[in-house]
Enzyme design. Sequence first.
Site, PDB file in Angstrom:
ATOM      1  N   GLN A  71      24.729 -60.464   5.440  1.00 46.89           N
ATOM      2  CA  GLN A  71      25.362 -59.458   6.281  1.00 46.89           C
ATOM      3  C   GLN A  71      24.711 -59.362   7.663  1.00 46.89           C
ATOM      4  O   GLN A  71      23.620 -59.889   7.895  1.00 46.89           O
ATOM      5  CB  GLN A  71      25.290 -58.090   5.596  1.00 46.89           C
ATOM      6  CG  GLN A  71      26.177 -57.986   4.354  1.00 46.89           C
ATOM      7  CD  GLN A  71      26.258 -56.582   3.819  1.00 46.89           C
ATOM      8  OE1 GLN A  71      25.586 -56.227   2.868  1.00 46.89           O
ATOM      9  NE2 GLN A  71      27.099 -55.758   4.434  1.00 46.89           N
ATOM     10  N   HIS A  72      25.426 -58.697   8.560  1.00 49.93           N
ATOM     11  CA  HIS A  72      24.926 -58.229   9.867  1.00 49.93           C
ATOM     12  C   HIS A  72      24.787 -59.284  10.953  1.00 49.93           C
ATOM     13  O   HIS A  72      24.778 -58.930  12.129  1.00 49.93           O
ATOM     14  CB  HIS A  72      23.561 -57.546   9.728  1.00 49.93           C
ATOM     15  CG  HIS A  72      23.463 -56.503   8.667  1.00 49.93           C
ATOM     16  ND1 HIS A  72      24.317 -55.430   8.601  1.00 49.93           N
ATOM     17  CD2 HIS A  72      22.607 -56.382   7.629  1.00 49.93           C
ATOM     18  CE1 HIS A  72      23.989 -54.676   7.560  1.00 49.93           C
ATOM     19  NE2 HIS A  72      22.956 -55.234   6.948  1.00 49.93           N
ATOM     20  N   ASP A 237      27.038 -60.201   1.037  1.00 52.93           N
ATOM     21  CA  ASP A 237      26.351 -60.714  -0.145  1.00 52.93           C
ATOM     22  C   ASP A 237      26.093 -59.642  -1.202  1.00 52.93           C
ATOM     23  O   ASP A 237      26.221 -59.902  -2.405  1.00 52.93           O
ATOM     24  CB  ASP A 237      25.049 -61.415   0.235  1.00 52.93           C
ATOM     25  CG  ASP A 237      24.161 -60.607   1.162  1.00 52.93           C
ATOM     26  OD1 ASP A 237      24.479 -59.442   1.479  1.00 52.93           O
ATOM     27  OD2 ASP A 237      23.123 -61.154   1.588  1.00 52.93           O
TER      28      ASP A 237
END
Length: 474
Positions: A71-72, A237
């Site tokens: 992520q991110h 995830d």
Amino acid sequence: MPLVAGVDSSTQSCKIVVRDAETGELVRSGSAPHPEGTEVHPDVWWSALQDAAAAAGGLDDVAALAVGGQQHGMVCLEESGAVVRPALLWNDTRSAAAAADLVEELGRDVWAEATGSVPVASFTVTKLRWLAEHEPESAARTAGVCLPHDWLTWRLSGGDAAAGSPSGGVTGLDALVTDRSDASGTGYWSPAAGDYRPDLLERALGRADVVLPRVLGPVDEAGRTPAGALLAPGCGDNAGAALGLSAAPGDVVVSIGTSGVVSAVVDAPTADASGLVAGFADATGRYLPLACTLNAARVLMATARLLGVDVEALSKLALEAPSGVGGLVLVPYLEGERTPDRPGAHGVVHGLTLTTAEPSYLARAAVEGLLCGLADGLDALRAQGVPVERVLLVGGGARSEAVRRLAPVVLGHPVLVPEPGEYVADGAARQAAWVLAGGGAPPVWDVAGTVAYDAAADPAVRARYAEVRDLTER
């Protein structure tokens, strides 16, 4: 029987599983490594995906596939689709000052109400502020912003920087898609409202005229590959792992990988102004509040390296030492920390004496310190009203016998350890099967080989950790 594939494009590698769409039976799998570092060109992910697919025997025979991803990460694209600069990953803390500025400008309560979370250096919104401040030319060239799993889904659908891709796939930025779980980790999308917040994007980047991926529902189609396979929305995830484990309300998933994550599936959105719990969405239409630490399995690897042993030997050493190791505490902030938000912190060892200066003591202190950080995350979820009925322990770190046996001692709760597997990739595969079949719920796949671990809690371990945890550099 149709086959489906799930991809886990994680920080360290790309894993692919191919499963029977109806039963979930594993047919084959493959993997390929990613390079070290916190800044990676997305082309590396694409190459690793191709290598992992080849190692898995190819994907030509799968009817549907989905991508679960770290992520991110900030992926900036030019109008042509070309990558502006290497992606900044979730564990790149150079945007810590930007995160602090954004929080100060609006306040924790405003951020929590707007997005369910308070920005930390991991979040995309802070990386965009860093980009605008430190690389204004790159920021000016940016026509679209997406996340790692979004970019890979786009490439799988034929997206490419080269106009008129010979694959016959789509090439435009308007073909970018994402899902609720990954969008909720950007810092400019609201899980409660289900909408982007252009005002927050503009606050970070200085403008809001960039293309953002269209947010799909859990069973919406994301397109097709040039070979005709159906693409599911994919997911972050942590949401992928929850789906792969068939986690339901009341279940808490403790994942020990590159990061340490404590997450739970709930029916209503959360908003924690303290910033300890991020109020994310999941991959089923529910929500996934979670606490995430930067430091997890690599704490074990680093300590093993320090002691000149492998991780398995470290586990055996840890089990030779007494609970609480005579007051020896390892605060495992080896890469700074995210929860609590201390990006400049360092790891610290407290209580070193002639008695505790033993390899077995340091080994156990590493395991206990790692678990204490996760126990703090579990407490933070409880404080948000999250019910804790079952605790599932997964991830590479859960392969350690010491981690499995000491988890109940530190967490104060029995743990269930499923058979080691690629649960993010499994969750992506299960999502692909769900989109392929349609319907209101994902297919029922068994999680095999679960082993229960229970032991008496030792509150003194956490009490000692709490005494020294806040002494580390902030």
